[in-house]
Design an enzyme around this catalytic site. Sequence first.
Site, PDB file in Angstrom:
ATOM      1  CB  SER A   1      -0.868   0.013   1.266  1.00  0.00           C
ATOM      2  OG  SER A   1      -1.513   1.268   1.396  1.00  0.00           O
TER       3      SER A   1
ATOM      4  CE1 TYR B   1      -3.936  -2.136   5.042  1.00  0.00           C
ATOM      5  CE2 TYR B   1      -3.350   0.073   4.313  1.00  0.00           C
ATOM      6  CZ  TYR B   1      -3.734  -1.221   4.023  1.00  0.00           C
ATOM      7  OH  TYR B   1      -3.920  -1.602   2.709  1.00  0.00           O
TER       8      TYR B   1
HETATM    9  N1  LIG Z   1      -8.606  -1.138  -1.714  1.00  0.00           N
HETATM   10  C1  LIG Z   1      -7.669  -0.245  -1.484  1.00  0.00           C
HETATM   11  O1  LIG Z   1      -7.933   0.970  -1.511  1.00  0.00           O
HETATM   12  C2  LIG Z   1      -6.245  -0.690  -1.197  1.00  0.00           C
HETATM   13  C3  LIG Z   1      -5.269   0.312  -1.166  1.00  0.00           C
HETATM   14  C4  LIG Z   1      -3.948  -0.060  -0.912  1.00  0.00           C
HETATM   15  C5  LIG Z   1      -3.627  -1.388  -0.696  1.00  0.00           C
HETATM   16  N2  LIG Z   1      -4.597  -2.346  -0.720  1.00  0.00           N
HETATM   17  C6  LIG Z   1      -4.174  -3.724  -0.463  1.00  0.00           C
HETATM   18  O2  LIG Z   1      -4.568  -4.548  -1.553  1.00  0.00           O
HETATM   19  C7  LIG Z   1      -4.798  -5.885  -1.090  1.00  0.00           C
HETATM   20  C8  LIG Z   1      -6.174  -6.354  -1.538  1.00  0.00           C
HETATM   21  O3  LIG Z   1      -7.150  -5.495  -0.944  1.00  0.00           O
HETATM   22  P1  LIG Z   1      -8.674  -5.374  -1.454  1.00  0.00           P
HETATM   23  O4  LIG Z   1      -8.965  -3.940  -1.609  1.00  0.00           O
HETATM   24  O5  LIG Z   1      -8.925  -6.331  -2.557  1.00  0.00           O
HETATM   25  O6  LIG Z   1      -9.404  -5.841  -0.115  1.00  0.00           O
HETATM   26  P2  LIG Z   1     -10.550  -6.919   0.119  1.00  0.00           P
HETATM   27  O7  LIG Z   1     -10.919  -6.773   1.545  1.00  0.00           O
HETATM   28  O8  LIG Z   1     -11.590  -6.811  -0.945  1.00  0.00           O
HETATM   29  O9  LIG Z   1      -9.761  -8.312  -0.093  1.00  0.00           O
HETATM   30  C9  LIG Z   1      -8.816  -8.801   0.803  1.00  0.00           C
HETATM   31  C10 LIG Z   1      -8.959 -10.317   0.825  1.00  0.00           C
HETATM   32  O10 LIG Z   1      -7.947 -10.863   1.684  1.00  0.00           O
HETATM   33  C11 LIG Z   1      -8.535 -11.941   2.387  1.00  0.00           C
HETATM   34  N3  LIG Z   1      -7.838 -12.210   3.642  1.00  0.00           N
HETATM   35  C12 LIG Z   1      -7.777 -11.408   4.743  1.00  0.00           C
HETATM   36  N4  LIG Z   1      -7.097 -12.026   5.731  1.00  0.00           N
HETATM   37  C13 LIG Z   1      -6.718 -13.242   5.236  1.00  0.00           C
HETATM   38  C14 LIG Z   1      -6.007 -14.347   5.785  1.00  0.00           C
HETATM   39  N5  LIG Z   1      -5.568 -14.335   7.054  1.00  0.00           N
HETATM   40  N6  LIG Z   1      -5.779 -15.443   5.007  1.00  0.00           N
HETATM   41  C15 LIG Z   1      -6.241 -15.462   3.719  1.00  0.00           C
HETATM   42  N7  LIG Z   1      -6.946 -14.450   3.144  1.00  0.00           N
HETATM   43  C16 LIG Z   1      -7.174 -13.353   3.906  1.00  0.00           C
HETATM   44  C17 LIG Z   1      -9.958 -11.486   2.663  1.00  0.00           C
HETATM   45  O11 LIG Z   1     -10.824 -12.581   2.976  1.00  0.00           O
HETATM   46  C18 LIG Z   1     -10.317 -10.776   1.364  1.00  0.00           C
HETATM   47  O12 LIG Z   1     -10.959 -11.646   0.446  1.00  0.00           O
HETATM   48  C19 LIG Z   1      -4.658  -5.838   0.437  1.00  0.00           C
HETATM   49  O13 LIG Z   1      -3.372  -6.277   0.806  1.00  0.00           O
HETATM   50  C20 LIG Z   1      -4.821  -4.367   0.748  1.00  0.00           C
HETATM   51  O14 LIG Z   1      -4.183  -4.019   1.946  1.00  0.00           O
HETATM   52  C21 LIG Z   1      -5.897  -2.022  -0.960  1.00  0.00           C
END
Ligand SMILES: NC(=O)c1ccc[n+]([C@@H]2O[C@H](COP(=O)([O-])OP(=O)(O)OC[C@H]3O[C@@H](n4cnc5c(N)ncnc54)[C@H](O)[C@@H]3O)[C@@H](O)[C@H]2O)c1
Length: 265
Positions: free
Chosen positions: A148, A161
């Site tokens: 991120s 985070y």
């Molecule tokens: N959406 C944003 O704005 C954003 C911004 C920066 C970074 N990110 C990063 O991108 C990645 C994906 O995020 P997203 O937006 O798709 O979020 P999301 O919540 O839609 O998906 C995250 C997925 O990770 C799974 N997960 C969580 N803990 C877990 C575990 N212990 N074991 C296995 N699976 C697990 C969840 O069940 C979920 O399906 C993450 O690492 C997030 O931190 C997202």
Amino acid sequence: MNHGSQLDGVTGASVIVTGAAGGIGRAVAEAFAAADARVVLWDVAEGVHTTAAEIRARHAAKVYAVCADITDRAAVREAFDFSESAAGDVSVVVHAAGALATGPALEAAEGAWERCLSTNATGTMLVASESARRMAARGHGAITVITSNAASTPRVGMSSYGASKAAATAFVRGLGLEVAGRGVRCNLVSPGSTETAMLRQSWTGAADMDSTIGGDPTTYRLGVPLRRVAQPQDIADAALFLSSAAARHITLHDLRVDGGATLDM
Ligand SMILES: NC(=O)c1ccc[n+]([C@@H]2O[C@H](COP(=O)([O-])OP(=O)(O)OC[C@H]3O[C@@H](n4cnc5c(N)ncnc54)[C@H](O)[C@@H]3O)[C@@H](O)[C@H]2O)c1
């Protein structure tokens, strides 16, 4: 990127995508399936099986799913064993599983910091290390970890985070250095605000899509110079590129995909 076509290093490869029931992970899995890779979807959520069935219905690719908690060392090994017996030796891993934690740095709900660090830092360490160990033994592989832009830019209410993502970043870069001589590339993608369930979860107070794009001086956020939030596909394209042979000379790189939001590299 040109989906649905052959992509050197990806087409025909066995690929693991973690967090594949979530917004970004699903888009990544779909992009690899469209490039005709054999894709194994991992997630702690049971919904990963439905996601796999939906992707399978749209693409000719072989798509598998396994429920696994990435914070559990034994579960990671078992999920890897399942993936390799189903799809063959894995040469590409995209690690998108993660969890958001918000709240003031001055106080934390019981266990909140520990859960955040466990998922985003320890979980990344376990997945990346297991992936690199197996790939290094075979002399090739590409690991891409979704972190991120909060790993390097301070955000109000996101200190734990950001700390968890910074820890993941440091680990992946150190790991990448150790295995570079054995043909394994380790890269990072740092998204900014991306339209998934996690983005909506991050909005507190008056925060919404307008303040995300336009900025909010009360929380020292500058907004997004490209005047849009990312779609999951934007992050998937970056991961697909870093996994492909087109990125054969790129390792230890952190590719920021945030529309310029952090005015940084
Ligand atoms: N959406 C944003 O704005 C954003 C911004 C920066 C970074 N990110 C990063 O991108 C990645 C994906 O995020 P997203 O937006 O798709 O979020 P999301 O919540 O839609 O998906 C995250 C997925 O990770 C799974 N997960 C969580 N803990 C877990 C575990 N212990 N074991 C296995 N699976 C697990 C969840 O069940 C979920 O399906 C993450 O690492 C997030 O931190 C997202």
